[in-house]
Design a protein around this motif. Structure first.
Motif, PDB file in Angstrom:
ATOM      1  N   PRO A 104       0.818  -1.230   0.000  1.00 27.76           N
ATOM      2  CA  PRO A 104       0.000   0.000   0.000  1.00 27.76           C
ATOM      3  C   PRO A 104       0.849   1.276   0.000  1.00 27.76           C
ATOM      4  O   PRO A 104       0.345   2.344  -0.348  1.00 27.76           O
ATOM      5  CB  PRO A 104      -0.800  -0.099   1.298  1.00 27.76           C
ATOM      6  CG  PRO A 104      -0.800  -1.558   1.636  1.00 27.76           C
ATOM      7  CD  PRO A 104       0.499  -2.091   1.136  1.00 27.76           C
ATOM      8  N   ARG A 146       0.733   3.667  -2.927  1.00 28.00           N
ATOM      9  CA  ARG A 146      -0.370   4.603  -3.141  1.00 28.00           C
ATOM     10  C   ARG A 146      -0.593   5.506  -1.938  1.00 28.00           C
ATOM     11  O   ARG A 146      -1.100   6.600  -2.086  1.00 28.00           O
ATOM     12  CB  ARG A 146      -1.677   3.838  -3.415  1.00 28.00           C
ATOM     13  CG  ARG A 146      -1.569   2.821  -4.520  1.00 28.00           C
ATOM     14  CD  ARG A 146      -1.363   3.499  -5.868  1.00 28.00           C
ATOM     15  NE  ARG A 146      -2.540   4.200  -6.305  1.00 28.00           N
ATOM     16  CZ  ARG A 146      -3.533   3.632  -6.978  1.00 28.00           C
ATOM     17  NH1 ARG A 146      -3.451   2.360  -7.300  1.00 28.00           N
ATOM     18  NH2 ARG A 146      -4.590   4.345  -7.358  1.00 28.00           N
ATOM     19  N   LEU A 147      -0.256   5.010  -0.752  1.00 31.62           N
ATOM     20  CA  LEU A 147      -0.577   5.747   0.465  1.00 31.62           C
ATOM     21  C   LEU A 147       0.690   6.260   1.121  1.00 31.62           C
ATOM     22  O   LEU A 147       1.771   5.710   0.933  1.00 31.62           O
ATOM     23  CB  LEU A 147      -1.302   4.833   1.475  1.00 31.62           C
ATOM     24  CG  LEU A 147      -2.569   4.137   1.011  1.00 31.62           C
ATOM     25  CD1 LEU A 147      -3.023   3.146   2.061  1.00 31.62           C
ATOM     26  CD2 LEU A 147      -3.655   5.161   0.728  1.00 31.62           C
ATOM     27  N   PHE A 204      -0.898   5.114   5.390  1.00 25.97           N
ATOM     28  CA  PHE A 204      -0.136   3.875   5.213  1.00 25.97           C
ATOM     29  C   PHE A 204      -0.001   3.134   6.545  1.00 25.97           C
ATOM     30  O   PHE A 204      -0.136   1.906   6.607  1.00 25.97           O
ATOM     31  CB  PHE A 204       1.252   4.186   4.632  1.00 25.97           C
ATOM     32  CG  PHE A 204       2.134   2.984   4.574  1.00 25.97           C
ATOM     33  CD1 PHE A 204       1.736   1.860   3.856  1.00 25.97           C
ATOM     34  CD2 PHE A 204       3.332   2.936   5.266  1.00 25.97           C
ATOM     35  CE1 PHE A 204       2.528   0.732   3.821  1.00 25.97           C
ATOM     36  CE2 PHE A 204       4.122   1.811   5.230  1.00 25.97           C
ATOM     37  CZ  PHE A 204       3.724   0.699   4.514  1.00 25.97           C
ATOM     38  N   SER A 253      -2.844   1.077   7.114  1.00 25.21           N
ATOM     39  CA  SER A 253      -2.894  -0.141   6.300  1.00 25.21           C
ATOM     40  C   SER A 253      -2.048  -1.246   6.942  1.00 25.21           C
ATOM     41  O   SER A 253      -2.386  -2.418   6.851  1.00 25.21           O
ATOM     42  CB  SER A 253      -2.449   0.157   4.860  1.00 25.21           C
ATOM     43  OG  SER A 253      -1.032   0.185   4.794  1.00 25.21           O
TER      44      SER A 253
END
Lengths: 386, 313
Positions: free
Chosen positions: B102, B105-106, B111, B114
């Motif tokens: 992740p 994208r984050l 993050f 996630s």
């Protein structure tokens, strides 16, 4: 300089090893007993009363002259349900405090992580709070247990309930973990004795507070008995939800829900709830004079009312005292084992089960009894079920 | 001037450690040492991810779980424990790679969330896959053994842990001093600036998580043997937070921070338990006293050394 200090330190460290062949934890005037409790973790509400119950029994024994003139000393370690801390606590109790035996260690992860090194060190592992079979099977000279797996209690209780109330649609609400699955096995076994099966089963995650979907599902299945594999708060929440919907179904909770907190929290909503009782709750009202005096002494000593966990701690400590007494003035681990296996245990003041060990069975009790909440308190409604 | 002072401090510490050892009995002290070293290995993993690459990971406990279960299952199948350890590392590394996806994208807090989700998923999977893991009922772990040689005493456990810790330390030293380490520190300082210097932030983050995951898996593999019994709940969020705390207390930017942190997290509660024995009975039996004292010690350490024990004052 440094070398000599290291040598000195090493010599000190080895001292206890050279102390000789006498039984660890037993001196001429003291017996040291260890216990790994949860005083700060998720089941601390059990740990504190269990510890207090054990302390109370030991103090009573000491006040009446000890066991063959030896005072009993309890060393409690807090592992907070963490197996890492349990391993370290067990090492400390074995090595530093040199305890004679371990009593009422608390929690399955704690027990499973520390038990191997305890029996390896030759110390009796007595009556742990873990319904795991490994605490007494396969037979081991140092492992003794008084709490049977949930499965055993629940099979007998379900069988009895279905037989006496002629329920035809038994359902189960269970916590989604080993506890819940263990209860499920017991309920299924109990139903099988009556040639029946579970009509519906539904689970929840530990810590859940909302049971509306589960109760709706059970109601839709037309259950006439709902077995609850829940703990106190979930028991209250599930039963309150059902009553709120106007569903007056009978419910039976495991020994985990048999607590004075259940009716204290649930109030009128939990009236009529059935529960499995392994040891009775020590109510002060309506108690026998001996029990009332015990409750008063407990209150005075610890500043709180005793509960079923206090009774468990007290009972476990009492069994240890009785066996140590029976083992005679020369207390050894071997003598203690033989004494416990052959102990004729008197009925206690609580109305608990009469425990019985033997050379080939180290599980002292397999049965619980049924209770029901009537007028805001648990009342025992059956004898011990087999 | 600084160096001799340092030596005095270190020898004082060593003497104190010897004194504690003498007071506690060798097995108890060595048992502690085995756990301190094991947690220091996991701590090194956190230091790489958090301290070097600047990513917050709330899922380190799950990476340790992967290593612990891999080790346990392989050893139960008859694989000698030292040969199973590389597989435990590999699974931890694989988990780290997965947890880092992740990050492409984050960023930042999103993050971090996630990785928290990753930890929850792993714990849940361990419960669900009960055919393999024994589910919530748990799994017994055989002793750490090669043929007739078994690490079945506290001294041998400590020896194995220290040996593995030394190897892990050398590997970390190597990574931190290499171009990889410079890339990690570059993205920690400024991702955009790092990118303009031809450093791929996604790759750097992934490599930090793979290395950190491998170390966590390795620590998990040892932990499994020293505990002897695995259940998924042992690897819950509490452990992840404990590891994160370990790195911050010790000093997340320095490898030595992992050692200090492990010492504080593992040994301080035990020292408190010892000190409690000296208190009067009424005070000593207060429920939650140890947790309270431990919290106090943590706050004191943070105030005393905001950058961690190994950090600059």
């Amino acid at each position: 300089m440094l070398h000599s200090r290291i040598l000195l330190a090493a010599a000190f460290a080895l001292l206890p090893l050279a102390a000789g062949a006498e039984t660890p934890g037993v001196s001429h005037d003291e017996i040291t007993v260890g216990s790994i409790q949860d005083l700060s973790g998720p089941i601390a509400m059990l740990g504190a009363p269990v510890r207090d119950g054990m302390l109370m029994r030991f103090e009573e024994a000491n006040a009446s002259g000890g066991v063959h003139g030896r005072r009993l000393r309890l060393v409690v370690e807090d592992a907070g349900y963490d197996p890492k801390r349990a391993v370290l606590a067990a090492r400390k109790l074995i090595q530093r405090d040199r305890v004679f035996a371990f009593l009422s260690n608390m929690g399955t992860p704690v027990v499973m992580a520390s038990m191997p090194m305890i029996v390896e060190a030759g110390r009796p592992h007595l009556f742990p709070f873990s319904p795991h079979e490994a605490t007494y099977l396969p037979l081991h000279p140092l492992k003794f247990q008084i709490y049977a797996p949930y499965q055993d209690y629940m099979a007998a209780a379900t069988d009895y309930m279905v037989k006496t109330h002629e329920y035809s649609r038994t359902c189960l609400l269970y916590q989604d973990d080993d506890y819940g699955l263990e209860v499920m096995k017991g309920v299924e076994a109990g139903l099988a004795r009556q040639g029946r099966r579970l009509t519906e089963r539904t689970s929840y995650k530990r810590g859940a507070t909302d049971f509306s979907s589960q109760i709706a599902r059970l109601r839709a299945a037309g259950c006439d008995l709902v077995v609850l594999a829940t703990v106190v708060r979930e028991t209250v929440a599930a039963m309150t939800e059902a009553r709120k919907l106007g569903w007056e179904v009978d419910m039976l909770v495991t020994a985990s829900g048999y607590s004075a907190q259940t009716h204290a929290l649930g109030g009128p909503a939990v009236e009529g709830l059935y529960g499995v009782s392994v040891l009775p709750h020590p109510y002060a009202e309506g108690a026998t004079p001996e029990l009332a005096a015990w409750v008063a002494r407990y209150r005075e000593r610890f500043g709180a009312a005793p509960n079923v966990w206090s009774v468990m701690g007290y009972t476990a400590a009492d069994l240890l005292v009785q066996a140590a007494q029976a083992a005679g003035p020369e207390l050894t681990v071997e003598g203690f084992r033989v004494a416990l296996e052959n102990l004729q245990i008197r009925p206690d003041i609580f109305g608990g089960p009469v425990y019985r060990f033997s050379a080939d069975d180290h599980l002292g009790n397999r049965s619980g009894r049924l209770a029901q909440i009537r007028n805001g308190r648990w009342q025992l409604i059956s004898d011990y079920l087999h | 001037m600084r160096t001799p002072l340092r030596w005095v401090a270190w020898s004082a510490l060593a003497l104190a450690a010897l004194g504690v050892l003498a007071a506690m009995g060798p097995d108890y002290a060595l048992g502690q040492l085995a756990f301190v070293a094991t947690f220091a290995i996991a701590g090194l993993g956190v230091v790489l991810i958090v301290g070097q690459a600047g990513q917050i990971s709330l899922g380190q406990g799950a990476l340790m779980a992967l290593g612990a279960y891999a080790q346990c299952l392989l050893v139960r199948l008859g694989v000698p424990a030292p040969l199973a350890l590389p597989f435990a590392m590999a699974l931890g590394a694989g988990g780290g790679w997965l947890a880092s996806l992740p990050a492409r994208r984050l960023g930042g807090l999103y993050f971090a969330m996630s990785t928290l989700a990753f930890a929850l998923i792993i714990e849940e999977l361990l419960v669900r896959a009960d055919g393999l893991t024994g589910g919530a009922a748990g799994l017994a772990v055989p002793a750490f053994a090669v043929g007739p040689l078994a690490a079945d005493s506290a001294a041998r456990e400590a020896l194995v842990s220290l040996l593995v810790l030394a190897l892990a330390w050398l590997a970390c030293r190597h990574w931190v001093d290499s171009a990889l380490g410079r890339a990690w520190r570059a993205i920690r300082a400024d991702e955009a600036a790092a990118q303009s210097c031809a450093i791929d932030p996604a790759r750097a983050k992934t490599s930090a998580f793979v290395a950190g995951g491998a170390l966590s898996g390795l620590a998990g593999g040892l932990y499994a043997h020293w505990i002897g019994f695995l259940t998924p709940e042992q690897f819950g969020l509490m452990l992840s937070f404990e590891l994160l705390m370990l790195a911050f207390i010790g000093g997340a930017r320095h490898l030595a921070g992992a050692l200090w942190g492990a010492l504080v997290i593992v040994a301080i509660p035990q020292l408190i338990a010892l000190a409690r024995d000296l208190l009067p009975d009424a005070l000593a039996s207060t429920a939650g006293l140890e947790a309270l004292l431990f919290g106090g010690v943590l706050v004191a350490v943070v105030l005393w050394r905001p950058q961690g024990i190994a950090g600059q004052r």
